[in-house]
Design a protein around this motif. Structure first.
Motif, short mmCIF file in Angstrom:
data_model
loop_
_atom_site.label_atom_id
_atom_site.label_comp_id
_atom_site.label_asym_id
_atom_site.label_seq_id
_atom_site.Cartn_x
_atom_site.Cartn_y
_atom_site.Cartn_z
N UNK A 89 16.77 3.08 -11.69
CA UNK A 89 15.66 3.98 -12.01
C UNK A 89 15.20 4.76 -10.78
N UNK A 90 15.16 4.09 -9.63
CA UNK A 90 14.77 4.78 -8.40
C UNK A 90 15.82 5.81 -7.98
N UNK A 91 17.08 5.45 -8.16
CA UNK A 91 18.14 6.42 -7.85
C UNK A 91 18.04 7.65 -8.74
N UNK A 110 0.82 -1.19 0.00
CA UNK A 110 0.00 0.00 0.00
C UNK A 110 0.87 1.26 0.00
N UNK A 111 0.34 2.33 -0.55
CA UNK A 111 0.95 3.64 -0.35
C UNK A 111 0.69 4.06 1.09
N UNK A 112 1.33 5.14 1.54
CA UNK A 112 1.16 5.58 2.93
C UNK A 112 -0.31 5.88 3.22
N UNK A 113 -0.98 6.55 2.28
CA UNK A 113 -2.39 6.87 2.49
C UNK A 113 -3.26 5.63 2.50
N UNK A 124 4.98 4.17 -0.55
CA UNK A 124 4.98 4.82 -1.85
C UNK A 124 6.05 4.23 -2.77
N UNK A 125 7.20 3.87 -2.20
CA UNK A 125 8.26 3.26 -3.00
C UNK A 125 7.83 1.87 -3.48
N UNK A 169 5.96 -1.60 -8.01
CA UNK A 169 4.88 -2.38 -8.63
C UNK A 169 4.45 -1.75 -9.95
N UNK A 170 4.38 -0.42 -9.98
CA UNK A 170 3.98 0.26 -11.21
C UNK A 170 4.99 0.02 -12.32
#
Length: 502
Positions: A467-469, A158-161, A440-441, A446-447
């Motif tokens: 890609x995340x970096x 899940x995202x934080x929200x 969120x990460x 997943x996306x």
């Protein structure tokens, strides 16, 4: 040659007395556990008595603080009695003065002192401390249903929200595993759309045990049938007419389901093999009404007003007149020692309760300051927060903050939440100036993988790290692998094989 000899060595060490252990342990007791413990101390110690407010229903005002973005925490003590001591940040001396056992150490030694209760085992946790940080003995009990669901929510990607929405929904689950409550009310409380709440609930329906968090018996049975690949239009019709099954109206069931007698018998047998109460297999104590320890309300001057719930604050007094009478009648050294001990114990407990209340208020106020955007605008603005951030801001140790936030609840305009609800994991950015929610990460990972088929490029864990970096997120390869496995996503080699197989 073997012999005996005397040596003098000098060293440093931390000795945690039973009183200091209890001072720490008082922090993590819930308000109900604390009330039970205080009552037992009143029954044991003749010098203690409850401070009942005069005038019958006179209102008791609890300590409160005003929280704004730029203001220091300013405490108000109206109506709480003598509360002039400041919060002591030193963990080795949790409540300032020496414990009662230390005052008379030269007189009593290390033996059990007359009149002292065994403070090392108070509360549910019980037991003495077994590690250097003053932690409790490991809890070997089986997890409750809610703990089981919360653990799955933490690894669901899940995202934080969305994680905050999931935790709110889990709090609405009853002992049988059913979701009790209105989703529209949840959406209004958290400041998000009903579609988002329903989407989170759809993910939660995939948690174990199957059928959990259903809103009705037919939905619970449907989730179990879907997992077994046994849900079809005929079974759907049967679930929608369980009242006919309860009346044993088999003729009516055959008509609404469009099946013959043999098929209906098989369908009923399949229903009997399901579990109508998926949460019943979990232990744990019966659910109790949550009484908030802290109240948060908007401040007309801006920001938020944070105050302790006066109804949960044990109010104790030391009967000094009775102490003087008993002390004057003491003749032997044993009697005098006993009177001194119970007096020191009573004073220590009163001070410990006072400091506990201030510590809860201080931690709660900092959490409110950190999560101001969530309270104002909704769950989408829940920011990453950990124990260290709060501990550094108020000058306490992380273990102290952890104990304070255990079994404590806060009432806010958006509902009642456990203090631990506001802590979400964070990942440092490349520039070190900001953080990213771990949820969120995970969602971003997943996306990326969801778009592999469209882009025709299977991403390895190393490539995802790159890609995340590039996006400014500082993350290690093993962390990416851990998040991917938590999302139940196969490795890049397996995904490549699956893609080739069509």
């Amino acid at each position: 040659m073997v012999g005996q000899r005397l040596e003098i060595r000098q060293g440093q060490g931390l000795v945690i007395t039973p009183q200091l252990q209890q001072a720490i342990k008082l922090l993590q007791l819930s308000n109900q556990e604390l009330d039970e413990f205080v009552q037992s101390e009143i029954e044991r110690n003749p010098l203690l008595q409850r401070d009942e407010p005069s005038g019958g229903d006179a209102e008791v005002t609890a300590p409160q603080v005003a929280v704004t973005d730029n203001a220091e925490l300013s405490f108000s003590d109206d109506g709480v009695g003598e509360r002039s001591r400041s919060v002591d940040a030193a963990e080795s001396d949790v409540y300032g003065d020496a414990a009662p056992g230390e005052r008379g150490a030269d007189r009593m030694g290390d033996e059990a002192q007359p009149g002292l209760s065994d403070w090392s085992g108070a509360g549910k946790g019980g037991g003495s401390f077994s590690d250097g940080e003053g932690g409790e003995r490991p809890d070997h009990r089986a997890p409750t249903l809610w703990e089981h669901l919360q653990a799955q929510a933490s690894s669901a990607g899940f995202s934080a929200g969305d994680h905050a929405v999931a935790l709110t929904l889990i709090d609405m689950v009853d002992e049988g595993g059913y979701l009790r409550g209105d989703l529209n009310e949840v959406a209004d409380r958290l400041g998000c759309g009903i579609d988002r709440v329903e989407a989170v609930l759809s993910v939660c329906h995939g948690f174990e045990p199957t059928g959990i968090m259903a809103r009705s018996v037919p939905e619970c049975l449907k989730l179990q049938l879907v997992e077994r690949n046994r849900f079809d239009p005929a079974m759907d019709a049967l679930l929608n007419h369980l009242d006919l099954l309860a009346r044993r109206d088999l003729h009516g069931l055959r008509q609404v389901c469009g099946v013959d007698a043999e098929d209906l018998t098989d369908m009923i047998a399949e229903l009997k093999a399901l579990t109508p109460r998926p949460g019943a297999g979990f232990g744990g104590e019966p659910a109790q009404t949550v009484i908030p320890d802290v109240h948060v309300r908007p401040d007309p001057a801006g920001g938020w007003k944070v105050e302790l719930n006066a109804d949960t604050l044990p109010r104790l007094l030391v009967d000094k007149r009775y102490h003087a009478t008993v002390a004057a009648g003491a003749r032997s050294e044993t009697e005098k020692a006993y009177v001194a001990d119970i007096a020191a114990q009573a004073n220590w407990l009163v001070k410990s309760l006072d400091q506990r209340a201030r510590t809860i208020l201080k931690v709660g106020s900092e959490i409110v300051r950190q999560q101001d955007a969530f309270l104002a605008f909704g769950v989408e603005f829940l920011r990453p927060l950990n124990l260290k951030t709060v501990a550094d801001a108020i000058g306490m140790h992380e273990s102290t903050v952890s104990r304070v936030t255990s079994n404590k609840y806060v009432s806010t305009p958006r509902g009642v939440f456990e203090l631990k609800f506001f802590f979400t994991a964070a990942i440092q950015s490349m520039d070190g100036a900001s953080t990213h929610s771990a949820e969120a990460v995970r969602h971003r990972i997943k996306s990326m993988i969801d778009h592999e088929v469209r882009d025709g490029d299977i991403l390895s864990d190393d490539r995802i790290v790159e890609l995340l970096n590039e996006a400014g997120i500082d993350i290690a390869r093993r962390t990416v692998a851990k998040y991917r496995e938590a999302l139940r996503i196969p490795s890049s080699v397996q995904r490549r094989r699956m893609l080739r197989a069509g």
